[in-house]
Design a protein around this motif. Sequence first.
Motif, PDB file in Angstrom:
ATOM      1  N   VAL A   1     -43.995  47.924  12.623  1.00  0.00           N
ATOM      2  CA  VAL A   1     -43.714  49.123  11.834  1.00  0.00           C
ATOM      3  C   VAL A   1     -42.376  48.991  11.105  1.00  0.00           C
ATOM      4  CG1 VAL A   1     -43.276  51.612  11.973  1.00  0.00           C
ATOM      5  CG2 VAL A   1     -45.077  50.580  13.362  1.00  0.00           C
ATOM      6  N   CYS A   2     -41.444  48.280  11.723  1.00  0.00           N
ATOM      7  CA  CYS A   2     -40.100  48.124  11.148  1.00  0.00           C
ATOM      8  C   CYS A   2     -40.081  47.126  10.003  1.00  0.00           C
ATOM      9  CB  CYS A   2     -39.115  47.685  12.227  1.00  0.00           C
ATOM     10  SG  CYS A   2     -39.018  48.785  13.652  1.00  0.00           S
ATOM     11  N   SER A   3     -40.745  45.994  10.202  1.00  0.00           N
ATOM     12  CA  SER A   3     -40.721  44.940   9.191  1.00  0.00           C
ATOM     13  C   SER A   3     -41.794  43.905   9.505  1.00  0.00           C
ATOM     14  CB  SER A   3     -39.342  44.266   9.164  1.00  0.00           C
ATOM     15  OG  SER A   3     -39.339  43.135   8.314  1.00  0.00           O
ATOM     16  N   LYS A   4     -42.212  43.171   8.483  1.00  0.00           N
ATOM     17  CA  LYS A   4     -43.148  42.079   8.685  1.00  0.00           C
ATOM     18  C   LYS A   4     -42.430  40.842   9.232  1.00  0.00           C
ATOM     19  CE  LYS A   4     -46.374  43.569   5.090  1.00  0.00           C
ATOM     20  NZ  LYS A   4     -47.038  43.203   3.814  1.00  0.00           N
ATOM     21  N   LYS A   5     -41.097  40.847   9.148  1.00  0.00           N
ATOM     22  CA  LYS A   5     -40.313  39.725   9.662  1.00  0.00           C
ATOM     23  C   LYS A   5     -40.136  39.863  11.173  1.00  0.00           C
ATOM     24  CE  LYS A   5     -37.626  39.443   5.374  1.00  0.00           C
ATOM     25  NZ  LYS A   5     -36.260  39.518   4.793  1.00  0.00           N
ATOM     26  N   LEU A   6     -39.654  38.800  11.790  1.00  0.00           N
ATOM     27  CA  LEU A   6     -39.411  38.825  13.226  1.00  0.00           C
ATOM     28  C   LEU A   6     -38.126  39.607  13.520  1.00  0.00           C
ATOM     29  CD1 LEU A   6     -40.188  35.110  14.159  1.00  0.00           C
ATOM     30  CD2 LEU A   6     -41.634  37.106  14.530  1.00  0.00           C
ATOM     31  N   PRO A   7     -38.105  40.401  14.579  1.00  0.00           N
ATOM     32  CA  PRO A   7     -36.894  41.130  14.938  1.00  0.00           C
ATOM     33  C   PRO A   7     -35.865  40.206  15.579  1.00  0.00           C
ATOM     34  CG  PRO A   7     -38.601  41.539  16.558  1.00  0.00           C
ATOM     35  CD  PRO A   7     -39.241  40.716  15.477  1.00  0.00           C
ATOM     36  N   LEU A   8     -34.617  40.374  15.215  1.00  0.00           N
ATOM     37  CA  LEU A   8     -33.549  39.564  15.782  1.00  0.00           C
ATOM     38  C   LEU A   8     -32.575  40.443  16.552  1.00  0.00           C
ATOM     39  CD1 LEU A   8     -31.743  36.519  14.531  1.00  0.00           C
ATOM     40  CD2 LEU A   8     -30.310  38.516  14.973  1.00  0.00           C
ATOM     41  N   ILE A   9     -32.221  39.998  17.741  1.00  0.00           N
ATOM     42  CA  ILE A   9     -31.252  40.704  18.578  1.00  0.00           C
ATOM     43  C   ILE A   9     -30.001  39.854  18.663  1.00  0.00           C
ATOM     44  CG2 ILE A   9     -30.747  41.548  20.898  1.00  0.00           C
ATOM     45  CD1 ILE A   9     -33.727  42.128  21.216  1.00  0.00           C
TER      46      ILE A   9
ATOM     47  N   ILE B   1     -39.421  37.987  20.113  1.00  0.00           N
ATOM     48  CA  ILE B   1     -38.030  38.395  19.988  1.00  0.00           C
ATOM     49  C   ILE B   1     -37.126  37.174  19.995  1.00  0.00           C
ATOM     50  CG2 ILE B   1     -36.167  39.716  21.054  1.00  0.00           C
ATOM     51  CD1 ILE B   1     -38.323  41.489  20.061  1.00  0.00           C
ATOM     52  N   ASP B   2     -36.220  37.093  19.051  1.00  0.00           N
ATOM     53  CA  ASP B   2     -35.184  36.079  19.064  1.00  0.00           C
ATOM     54  C   ASP B   2     -33.866  36.741  19.416  1.00  0.00           C
ATOM     55  OD1 ASP B   2     -36.552  33.811  18.600  1.00  0.00           O
ATOM     56  OD2 ASP B   2     -36.227  33.752  16.446  1.00  0.00           O
ATOM     57  N   GLU B   3     -33.207  36.223  20.435  1.00  0.00           N
ATOM     58  CA  GLU B   3     -31.882  36.705  20.811  1.00  0.00           C
ATOM     59  C   GLU B   3     -30.878  35.605  20.510  1.00  0.00           C
ATOM     60  OE1 GLU B   3     -31.529  38.255  24.728  1.00  0.00           O
ATOM     61  OE2 GLU B   3     -33.544  39.110  24.734  1.00  0.00           O
ATOM     62  N   VAL B   4     -29.833  35.945  19.793  1.00  0.00           N
ATOM     63  CA  VAL B   4     -28.811  34.954  19.458  1.00  0.00           C
ATOM     64  C   VAL B   4     -27.436  35.532  19.745  1.00  0.00           C
ATOM     65  CG1 VAL B   4     -30.250  33.925  17.650  1.00  0.00           C
ATOM     66  CG2 VAL B   4     -28.592  35.684  17.054  1.00  0.00           C
ATOM     67  N   SER B   5     -26.491  34.653  19.994  1.00  0.00           N
ATOM     68  CA  SER B   5     -25.103  35.065  20.159  1.00  0.00           C
ATOM     69  C   SER B   5     -24.199  34.368  19.149  1.00  0.00           C
ATOM     70  CB  SER B   5     -24.622  34.752  21.590  1.00  0.00           C
ATOM     71  OG  SER B   5     -24.761  33.378  21.868  1.00  0.00           O
TER      72      SER B   5
ATOM     73  N   CYS C   1     -31.464  35.729   9.063  1.00  0.00           N
ATOM     74  CA  CYS C   1     -31.728  36.981   8.330  1.00  0.00           C
ATOM     75  C   CYS C   1     -31.508  36.865   6.829  1.00  0.00           C
ATOM     76  CB  CYS C   1     -30.852  38.106   8.900  1.00  0.00           C
ATOM     77  SG  CYS C   1     -31.229  38.536  10.609  1.00  0.00           S
ATOM     78  N   GLU C   2     -30.454  36.133   6.433  1.00  0.00           N
ATOM     79  CA  GLU C   2     -30.098  36.090   5.018  1.00  0.00           C
ATOM     80  C   GLU C   2     -30.606  34.839   4.298  1.00  0.00           C
ATOM     81  OE1 GLU C   2     -28.726  38.553   3.413  1.00  0.00           O
ATOM     82  OE2 GLU C   2     -28.555  39.775   5.228  1.00  0.00           O
ATOM     83  N   SER C   3     -30.471  33.680   4.947  1.00  0.00           N
ATOM     84  CA  SER C   3     -30.871  32.433   4.282  1.00  0.00           C
ATOM     85  C   SER C   3     -32.364  32.171   4.445  1.00  0.00           C
ATOM     86  CB  SER C   3     -30.051  31.266   4.851  1.00  0.00           C
ATOM     87  OG  SER C   3     -28.660  31.483   4.665  1.00  0.00           O
ATOM     88  N   ASP C   4     -32.816  32.073   5.708  1.00  0.00           N
ATOM     89  CA  ASP C   4     -34.246  31.795   5.946  1.00  0.00           C
ATOM     90  C   ASP C   4     -35.121  33.009   5.667  1.00  0.00           C
ATOM     91  OD1 ASP C   4     -33.301  29.369   6.760  1.00  0.00           O
ATOM     92  OD2 ASP C   4     -33.560  29.750   8.915  1.00  0.00           O
TER      93      ASP C   4
ATOM     94  N   PHE D   1     -35.345  40.065  10.710  1.00  0.00           N
ATOM     95  CA  PHE D   1     -34.567  41.221  10.264  1.00  0.00           C
ATOM     96  C   PHE D   1     -33.641  41.649  11.407  1.00  0.00           C
ATOM     97  CE2 PHE D   1     -37.997  43.255  12.541  1.00  0.00           C
ATOM     98  CZ  PHE D   1     -37.473  44.435  13.049  1.00  0.00           C
ATOM     99  N   PRO D   2     -32.408  42.099  11.077  1.00  0.00           N
ATOM    100  CA  PRO D   2     -31.465  42.501  12.132  1.00  0.00           C
ATOM    101  C   PRO D   2     -31.933  43.781  12.810  1.00  0.00           C
ATOM    102  CG  PRO D   2     -30.569  43.003   9.964  1.00  0.00           C
ATOM    103  CD  PRO D   2     -31.834  42.241   9.737  1.00  0.00           C
TER     104      PRO D   2
END
Length: 212
Positions: A158-166, A181-185, A194-197, A201-202
């Motif tokens: 519902v939020c986006s067709k892209k993968l959610p990023l945490i 879910i992708d979690e990154v630090s 989010c911006e290049s590839d 989505f954040p």
Amino acid sequence: RRSDVDQFFQFPVADDLSPDEILNYRNVVKEEICLEDVTVNIQNNVYGNSLEGFFDDTKKIFSNAKLYNSKDTLVHDRACFMTARFEIFYEEFRHRQLSSAISSQKRSRLSLGALISESKKEELLRTLLPSKGTLLVVPHNLIDHWLEQIKTHINFAVCSKKLPLIFRHKASNKHRKKYPIDEVSNPTLAVELCESDKTHFPFLFIDECNEE
């Protein structure tokens, strides 16, 4: 009015419409107004000392134009431009008036105190940025619990067709997890995804700086 170089908003819209077009326009726009009307209102002191009335009427000119004209038209585009420009002008004008009133010693002590308080409020508001996010403050030992609940109960499609990023700020040993879910630090990696590839989505920012 000088900013309206194409003179889309100077005079009544009905002046340039056919009888049928006027009927259609008035079915869409319920309160007709133009910059000439606002100027006459100022000259006749209709707004008195109220900046809000002036602000509302002027904004209505551009909102009417956006309501009646489709987004792919020049008029709609100019209405968006004029709205943004007017809002900047209005805030700068209010600030100048407030500063002038504070520096003037013609006000009573009570009025001056109120003005100073208002000035501080204006200064604070100018430092804030608009956000559509939601802030949750939870004990550190419940962060992972809340995260699992969010993953379980939110439909990310519902939020986006892209993968959610945490993004986990200062998280230890927290790197990319299993799909979906992708979690990154790593902030560089977060920007890359989010911006290049543009594959993610954040979705969520977790600040784990303070564990107390």
